[in-house]
Design a protein around this motif. Structure first.
Motif, PDB file in Angstrom:
ATOM      1  N   THR A 789     165.774  15.527  75.585  1.00  0.00           N
ATOM      2  CA  THR A 789     166.272  15.502  76.957  1.00  0.00           C
ATOM      3  C   THR A 789     165.291  14.732  77.841  1.00  0.00           C
ATOM      4  OG1 THR A 789     167.087  16.882  78.781  1.00  0.00           O
ATOM      5  CG2 THR A 789     165.164  17.699  77.562  1.00  0.00           C
ATOM      6  N   PRO A 790     165.750  13.937  78.806  1.00  0.00           N
ATOM      7  CA  PRO A 790     167.150  13.644  79.090  1.00  0.00           C
ATOM      8  C   PRO A 790     167.813  12.886  77.951  1.00  0.00           C
ATOM      9  CG  PRO A 790     165.733  12.209  80.366  1.00  0.00           C
ATOM     10  CD  PRO A 790     164.835  13.219  79.736  1.00  0.00           C
ATOM     11  N   ALA A 791     169.080  13.195  77.744  1.00  0.00           N
ATOM     12  CA  ALA A 791     169.813  12.607  76.628  1.00  0.00           C
ATOM     13  C   ALA A 791     170.100  11.141  76.893  1.00  0.00           C
ATOM     14  CB  ALA A 791     171.117  13.363  76.413  1.00  0.00           C
ATOM     15  N   PRO A 802     162.308   9.115  83.333  1.00  0.00           N
ATOM     16  CA  PRO A 802     161.310   9.704  82.441  1.00  0.00           C
ATOM     17  C   PRO A 802     161.745   9.587  80.979  1.00  0.00           C
ATOM     18  CG  PRO A 802     162.659  11.421  83.414  1.00  0.00           C
ATOM     19  CD  PRO A 802     163.085  10.156  84.073  1.00  0.00           C
ATOM     20  N   TYR A 803     160.762   9.485  80.091  1.00  0.00           N
ATOM     21  CA  TYR A 803     161.066   9.385  78.676  1.00  0.00           C
ATOM     22  C   TYR A 803     161.519  10.733  78.131  1.00  0.00           C
ATOM     23  CZ  TYR A 803     158.536   4.965  79.062  1.00  0.00           C
ATOM     24  OH  TYR A 803     158.128   3.713  79.438  1.00  0.00           O
ATOM     25  N   SER A 804     162.392  10.681  77.138  1.00  0.00           N
ATOM     26  CA  SER A 804     162.967  11.902  76.575  1.00  0.00           C
ATOM     27  C   SER A 804     161.934  12.673  75.765  1.00  0.00           C
ATOM     28  CB  SER A 804     164.161  11.556  75.680  1.00  0.00           C
ATOM     29  OG  SER A 804     165.144  10.845  76.399  1.00  0.00           O
ATOM     30  N   THR A 805     162.041  13.983  75.820  1.00  0.00           N
ATOM     31  CA  THR A 805     161.177  14.875  75.036  1.00  0.00           C
ATOM     32  C   THR A 805     162.045  15.871  74.280  1.00  0.00           C
ATOM     33  OG1 THR A 805     160.932  16.396  76.904  1.00  0.00           O
ATOM     34  CG2 THR A 805     159.269  14.677  76.670  1.00  0.00           C
ATOM     35  N   THR A 806     161.436  16.558  73.315  1.00  0.00           N
ATOM     36  CA  THR A 806     162.194  17.517  72.513  1.00  0.00           C
ATOM     37  C   THR A 806     162.479  18.781  73.308  1.00  0.00           C
ATOM     38  OG1 THR A 806     160.167  18.463  71.626  1.00  0.00           O
ATOM     39  CG2 THR A 806     161.201  16.698  70.361  1.00  0.00           C
ATOM     40  N   GLN A 807     163.562  19.434  72.938  1.00  0.00           N
ATOM     41  CA  GLN A 807     163.849  20.750  73.500  1.00  0.00           C
ATOM     42  C   GLN A 807     163.038  21.827  72.803  1.00  0.00           C
ATOM     43  OE1 GLN A 807     168.110  21.063  73.109  1.00  0.00           O
ATOM     44  NE2 GLN A 807     168.508  19.784  74.906  1.00  0.00           N
ATOM     45  N   ALA A 808     162.634  21.566  71.555  1.00  0.00           N
ATOM     46  CA  ALA A 808     161.843  22.524  70.774  1.00  0.00           C
ATOM     47  C   ALA A 808     160.359  22.192  70.889  1.00  0.00           C
ATOM     48  CB  ALA A 808     162.278  22.475  69.313  1.00  0.00           C
ATOM     49  N   PRO A 809     159.463  23.189  70.744  1.00  0.00           N
ATOM     50  CA  PRO A 809     158.013  22.929  70.834  1.00  0.00           C
ATOM     51  C   PRO A 809     157.508  22.095  69.661  1.00  0.00           C
ATOM     52  CG  PRO A 809     158.434  25.192  70.165  1.00  0.00           C
ATOM     53  CD  PRO A 809     159.761  24.627  70.550  1.00  0.00           C
ATOM     54  N   VAL A 810     156.505  21.265  69.946  1.00  0.00           N
ATOM     55  CA  VAL A 810     155.894  20.398  68.943  1.00  0.00           C
ATOM     56  C   VAL A 810     154.437  20.817  68.753  1.00  0.00           C
ATOM     57  CG1 VAL A 810     155.274  18.025  68.345  1.00  0.00           C
ATOM     58  CG2 VAL A 810     157.407  18.489  69.566  1.00  0.00           C
ATOM     59  N   THR A 811     154.008  20.974  67.511  1.00  0.00           N
ATOM     60  CA  THR A 811     152.595  21.239  67.201  1.00  0.00           C
ATOM     61  C   THR A 811     152.128  20.242  66.155  1.00  0.00           C
ATOM     62  OG1 THR A 811     153.131  22.851  65.465  1.00  0.00           O
ATOM     63  CG2 THR A 811     152.811  23.704  67.708  1.00  0.00           C
ATOM     64  N   VAL A 812     150.838  19.914  66.214  1.00  0.00           N
ATOM     65  CA  VAL A 812     150.224  18.990  65.260  1.00  0.00           C
ATOM     66  C   VAL A 812     148.939  19.618  64.732  1.00  0.00           C
ATOM     67  CG1 VAL A 812     149.217  16.706  64.909  1.00  0.00           C
ATOM     68  CG2 VAL A 812     151.176  16.976  66.446  1.00  0.00           C
ATOM     69  N   LYS A 813     148.776  19.593  63.418  1.00  0.00           N
ATOM     70  CA  LYS A 813     147.535  20.074  62.804  1.00  0.00           C
ATOM     71  C   LYS A 813     146.889  18.944  62.013  1.00  0.00           C
ATOM     72  CE  LYS A 813     148.298  25.047  62.398  1.00  0.00           C
ATOM     73  NZ  LYS A 813     148.274  26.212  61.487  1.00  0.00           N
ATOM     74  N   PHE A 814     145.552  18.818  62.181  1.00  0.00           N
ATOM     75  CA  PHE A 814     144.733  17.935  61.362  1.00  0.00           C
ATOM     76  C   PHE A 814     144.003  18.856  60.384  1.00  0.00           C
ATOM     77  CE2 PHE A 814     145.707  15.432  64.950  1.00  0.00           C
ATOM     78  CZ  PHE A 814     145.537  14.098  64.633  1.00  0.00           C
ATOM     79  N   GLY A 815     144.442  18.839  59.150  1.00  0.00           N
ATOM     80  CA  GLY A 815     143.950  19.856  58.224  1.00  0.00           C
ATOM     81  C   GLY A 815     144.434  21.216  58.672  1.00  0.00           C
ATOM     82  N   ASP A 816     143.484  22.144  58.894  1.00  0.00           N
ATOM     83  CA  ASP A 816     143.873  23.475  59.364  1.00  0.00           C
ATOM     84  C   ASP A 816     143.607  23.663  60.852  1.00  0.00           C
ATOM     85  OD1 ASP A 816     141.124  23.488  59.361  1.00  0.00           O
ATOM     86  OD2 ASP A 816     140.900  25.259  58.092  1.00  0.00           O
ATOM     87  N   ALA A 820     145.205  18.999  70.244  1.00  0.00           N
ATOM     88  CA  ALA A 820     145.763  18.936  71.598  1.00  0.00           C
ATOM     89  C   ALA A 820     146.708  17.738  71.667  1.00  0.00           C
ATOM     90  CB  ALA A 820     144.651  18.801  72.618  1.00  0.00           C
ATOM     91  N   ILE A 821     147.911  17.970  72.192  1.00  0.00           N
ATOM     92  CA  ILE A 821     148.908  16.900  72.277  1.00  0.00           C
ATOM     93  C   ILE A 821     148.915  16.340  73.694  1.00  0.00           C
ATOM     94  CG2 ILE A 821     151.373  16.366  72.132  1.00  0.00           C
ATOM     95  CD1 ILE A 821     151.634  18.503  70.005  1.00  0.00           C
ATOM     96  N   GLN A 822     148.695  15.041  73.803  1.00  0.00           N
ATOM     97  CA  GLN A 822     148.699  14.379  75.102  1.00  0.00           C
ATOM     98  C   GLN A 822     150.104  13.911  75.491  1.00  0.00           C
ATOM     99  OE1 GLN A 822     145.790  14.678  76.532  1.00  0.00           O
ATOM    100  NE2 GLN A 822     144.978  15.483  74.603  1.00  0.00           N
ATOM    101  N   TYR A 823     150.892  13.564  74.489  1.00  0.00           N
ATOM    102  CA  TYR A 823     152.271  13.118  74.743  1.00  0.00           C
ATOM    103  C   TYR A 823     153.076  13.343  73.474  1.00  0.00           C
ATOM    104  CZ  TYR A 823     156.325  10.054  75.369  1.00  0.00           C
ATOM    105  OH  TYR A 823     157.601   9.559  75.452  1.00  0.00           O
ATOM    106  N   ALA A 824     154.295  13.836  73.624  1.00  0.00           N
ATOM    107  CA  ALA A 824     155.220  13.968  72.505  1.00  0.00           C
ATOM    108  C   ALA A 824     156.616  13.674  73.045  1.00  0.00           C
ATOM    109  CB  ALA A 824     155.160  15.361  71.885  1.00  0.00           C
ATOM    110  N   GLY A 825     157.110  12.503  72.746  1.00  0.00           N
ATOM    111  CA  GLY A 825     158.403  12.112  73.286  1.00  0.00           C
ATOM    112  C   GLY A 825     158.883  10.812  72.687  1.00  0.00           C
ATOM    113  N   ALA A 826     159.940  10.283  73.273  1.00  0.00           N
ATOM    114  CA  ALA A 826     160.535   9.043  72.788  1.00  0.00           C
ATOM    115  C   ALA A 826     159.520   7.906  72.842  1.00  0.00           C
ATOM    116  CB  ALA A 826     161.757   8.700  73.624  1.00  0.00           C
ATOM    117  N   ALA A 827     159.543   7.055  71.827  1.00  0.00           N
ATOM    118  CA  ALA A 827     158.639   5.905  71.772  1.00  0.00           C
ATOM    119  C   ALA A 827     159.152   4.826  72.707  1.00  0.00           C
ATOM    120  CB  ALA A 827     158.539   5.376  70.350  1.00  0.00           C
ATOM    121  N   PRO A 828     158.411   4.490  73.775  1.00  0.00           N
ATOM    122  CA  PRO A 828     158.896   3.505  74.745  1.00  0.00           C
ATOM    123  C   PRO A 828     159.242   2.169  74.089  1.00  0.00           C
ATOM    124  CG  PRO A 828     156.999   4.678  75.611  1.00  0.00           C
ATOM    125  CD  PRO A 828     157.112   5.077  74.171  1.00  0.00           C
TER     126      PRO A 828
END
Length: 870
Positions: A789-791, A802-816, A820-828
């Motif tokens: 969204t926005p669709a 604004p660029y679209s982002t997920t409706q669900a939460p995003v997490t990233v792990k490096f190993g275990d 910290a996520i600075q941006y998670a959304g559509a690739a401009p």
């Protein structure tokens, strides 16, 4: 499948005198004094620079909506109109079929300032971008920066709705300014919101803060205190007098189609002559500061439209709207497809274009533009000839434009004869090409000519009695030429060098003519039927329930099916069910099915290979419709539907870029998608992929692999049947489960595992020889994040904020360790469905090749992808 074969380019950097304009819907001047105008035919805004060259400043020449936050020249517009600058140099205009008001700032960036894209008038007294906008009939800006726009509210359930004027304030609010839907009549000297407005046709503002409104028959002035006053056209209706030379207030009602105010306080109007009869046209009148009205240009009695004394020049009907005036008394206005000026010496001067030209010889077909194209035909070698205003050009076998006859200048009453490339032509209404590449063409008056080796000579004069006007030509395999007129002539021109006599076949009107492979001649459409003549001129009738008879072109395919153009598109195979190409609706359609495209056909022709070519008049393009279905159906391999980044299979997610492996997916060579209308196409080489009833958007294709975006419309389903369509032949469907997300990370070698396709913080490519520092930011890419969204539409390029982002939460792990996520959304700038994550490498990560896990909505990636860390 349909694509553009030639033309359609909106040229910049060439002389404005040599470029054909479309319908002009509003003119203004920029802060430097350059003329700026909206060309609604080509969906662009153009500027005539100080050096006389033309430049497109907004729009790509294709109808659509998009590009906010980006340079206006990369945006899509849909019937732009009524441009106006504010005191800061921002250009506002109505994007009418997008039902929005948009702004181009002084740096050239476009944004939407009002409208949701839904036609209507809901949403006054609130944020402009949350309000509905109806069809805009005028736009004006006052000194403080209020943007006024007039809306025409058409009938709903048979009930007419009054027009209204709203404004956007500098503080960013939309509010009602004039008009009252519940008020019974137009009232004088009351607040403007308490007076009805019948049907607003024009707006203007002056430097004193007054707003002028035309309701078609009368003029109103709304003073700076918001009170509406009768201003002009409130006298007694008359068929003999316009009230010229007297008070404007007591002049008879008139057809006011344009308004302007100069800095001295004079008001100028464009007025049509419906109430006075005569020869039509319009005049320009001035209402002085003393309230007296006088004609300053034009006449209702007909006559010449050439430049000359202003009061003796006849102006044709004004298709759009455009009128501006300055304090010197110079009035600039649009007349049809050109811009003209009333000078201070009371003469008319045409500013541009004076000599419209098509693209020069040597131009590639897809880089070309045409000057009023009206006819097309093929030679036996498959080269396409294009008849235009006073020139014939062809696209040769290398796809290059070359002139066959004419100079681009129109003959002034002299019939063409002599060397083809130096002789001026009349309008080329129709043309055909014989087996020796001789070109027969007929002008609009009914004279037929032949261009051969390369000399123009007259073949037949069928203009007597005006019965031969607007002719159509056809040619058979024996080079016999047939001539059909919309006023009742049908002739076959006999042989000769060139032939001089002709044989009358039958009377009756004809809107189209074509010849099939057996040399039968078909004529449309007298008494609701096609007339068919054998080689021996034996007549029979073919009755069809839905014969168009509209004169928009006609062609016969190799199976003797009749294809006929209509205002909505060509009608193929009328004897097979009246299926219409072209929905005349919402998008241009290149790269997709022809029946879903917008087409405005004026001529049709089949190429020797069986492809149908359509002269798309509105777009100024020749478009091609492909055919030839395959003999072997396509097939999807077992387990062949996978995430395009990770190659993991099992489930798919809405918006995911997937790869389909299989066989018989069209030609073996690689096809890579080129966006159309800022959208990826729905087909490549006549190949489509369907997800249930929804088409996917393709990025690339070979004979055994397709990369395609899953449509977002499947989000509510638990599974979907996927099948591949090649020219109407479909594969067996494969049922695939649907998950909220099925994310996969892109890798450096496209294997789905190992080193990721990752950028370091400095923009360099991450690798073992170029690892990322702990605490720095790296950029990851992938696909399968699910609904955002926005669709955005399926396959749309991400070019608006604004660029679209997920409706669900995003997490990233490096190993275990969680990053910290600075941006998670559509690739401009990439298609929606390509997801970008900017994540900080945790300080505690052990250097080396570190595995990355991404979870979207709790669903984690399944393939091992690594990032190099130092």
């Amino acid at each position: 499948m349909i694509d553009t074969f030639a033309g359609g380019v909106v040229p910049s950097g060439v002389s404005a005198q040599n470029v054909a304009f479309g319908i002009i819907t509003g003119i203004t001047r920029d802060p430097k004094g350059n003329l700026v105008f909206c060309d609604s035919s080509t969906n662009v805004i153009r500027r005539i620079n100080a050096d006389g060259t033309i430049q497109t400043i907004a729009g790509m020449g294709i109808p659509g909506y998009g590009g906010d936050g980006q340079p206006a020249v990369n945006a899509l517009l849909n019937v732009p109109g009524f441009p106006a600058y504010d005191s800061k140099g921002n250009l506002y205009f109505a994007d009418n079929r997008n039902f929005r008001i948009r702004r181009i700032d002084s740096s050239g960036i476009i944004t939407t300032v009002a409208g949701t894209g839904i036609q209507g008038t809901l949403g006054a007294d609130g944020p402009p971008t949350q309000a509905q906008i109806a069809y805009v009939a005028g736009l004006a800006i006052d000194q403080p920066g209020n943007v006024y726009f007039a809306e025409q509210s058409y009938s709903v359930n048979g009930q007419g709705n009054p027009s209204e004027v709203r404004r956007i304030t500098p503080s960013g609010q939309i509010e009602m300014y004039a008009g009252c839907a519940t008020c019974p009549q137009e009232v004088d000297n009351v607040p403007a919101t308490q007076s009805a407005l019948t049907f607003v046709t024009a707006l203007a503002s002056d430097q004193a803060g007054n707003i002028y409104i035309s309701d078609g028959s009368h003029l109103f002035r709304v003073s700076s205190d918001g009170v509406i006053h009768h201003f002009a056209g409130f006298g007694v209706a008359s068929t003999t007098s316009t009230g010229n030379g007297g008070p404007a207030l007591s002049a008879p009602p008139s057809d006011f189609i344009g308004l302007a105010a100069d800095s001295a306080g004079n008001v100028y109007t464009e007025e049509e002559s419906a109430t006075l009869g005569g020869n039509g046209g319009f005049v320009i009148r001035r209402i002085g500061t003393d309230g007296i009205v006088n004609v300053v240009a034009g006449t209702f009695t007909g006559g010449s439209d050439a430049d000359g004394p202003a009061l003796q020049t006849f102006f044709a009907t004004n298709y759009g709207a455009g009128l501006i005036a300055d304090s010197s008394g110079t009035v600039t206005f649009a007349e049809g497809y050109r811009i003209r000026q009333v000078t201070t010496k009371s003469t008319i001067q045409t500013l541009a274009p004076a000599h419209p030209q098509s693209a020069p010889d040597g131009t590639a077909a897809l880089d070309a533009w045409f000057n009023s194209p009206i006819s097309i035909a093929f030679n036996r070698a498959g080269e396409l000839y294009i008849g235009q205003a006073c020139i014939i050009q062809k696209i040769d076998s290398h796809g290059i434009l070359a002139t066959v006859a004419g100079t681009g200048e129109c003959s002034a009453g002299t019939r063409p004869s002599g060397p083809a490339l130096t002789t001026e032509l009349t309008n080329v209404n129709s043309l055909v090409v014989d087996s020796n590449d001789g070109v027969y063409f007929a002008d609009t008056g009914g004279v037929v000519y032949l261009v051969s080796k390369p000399v123009i000579s007259e073949v037949a004069d069928l203009s007597s009695g005006q019965l031969g006007v607007f002719p159509k030509l056809a040619i058979d395999s024996q080079d016999r030429v047939y001539f059909a007129s919309s006023f009742g002539l049908l002739y076959r021109l006999t042989s000769g060098s060139p032939p001089k006599d002709f044989t009358s076949i039958v009377g009756g009107g004809a809107q189209g003519i074509a010849v099939d492979a057996a040399d039968n001649v078909y004529v449309c459409c007298r008494n609701g039927a096609f007339e068919r003549y054998t080689q021996d001129l034996i007549l029979s009738f073919i009755y069809v329930s839905d014969v168009g008879g509209t004169g928009y072109g006609m062609a016969i395919d190799s199976s003797s099916n009749i294809w006929q153009g209509d205002k909505s598109g060509p009608y193929p195979g009328l004897f097979k069910g009246d299926v219409a190409f072209g929905n005349g609706c919402c998008f241009y359609g290149d790269g997709g099915y022809a029946e879903s495209a917008y087409i405005s056909p004026s001529a049709l022709a089949f190429a020797p290979n069986g492809d149908l070519y359509v002269l798309d008049a509105d777009a100024g393009r020749v478009r091609r419709i492909h055919g030839s279905p395959p003999s072997v159906p396509p097939a999807i391999s077992s387990g062949g539907i996978v995430n395009a980044a990770s190659l993991a299979g099992g489930t798919i997610a809405p918006g995911e870029l997937i790869t389909i492996f299989g066989s018989n997916f069209g030609p073996a060579a690689l096809d890579v998608a080129a966006p159309q209308n800022n959208l990826l196409p729905g087909a490549l080489s006549n190949v489509r992929v369907y997800f249930g009833g929804y088409p996917g958007r393709l990025t690339a294709r070979t004979g055994n692999q397709i990369n395609v975006f899953v449509p977002y419309e499947i989000a509510s389903e638990t599974s979907v049947q996927v099948f591949v369509d090649v020219d109407g032949v479909t594969s067996a469907p494969v049922t695939v489960p649907i998950a909220p997300s099925a994310f996969g990370l892109s890798t450096a070698d496209a294997s789905g595992t190992g080193q990721g396709a990752i950028f370091n913080q400095d923009g360099s490519y991450n690798s073992r020889s170029n690892p990322a520092a702990r605490g720095s930011i790296v950029t990851l890419f992938g696909t399968g994040e699910g609904v955002t969204t926005p669709a955005l539409p399926d396959g749309a390029l991400v070019i608006s904020t604004p660029y679209s982002t997920t409706q669900a939460p995003v997490t990233v792990k490096f190993g275990d360790q969680t990053a910290a996520i600075q941006y998670a959304g559509a690739a401009p700038s990439l298609p929606t469905g390509v997801f970008q994550i900017d994540a900080t490498v945790p300080a505690g990560v052990t250097p080396g090749d570190v595995p990355i896990t991404v979870s979207v909505g709790g669903i984690a990636t399944t393939r091992t992808v690594t990032v190099s860390v130092q």
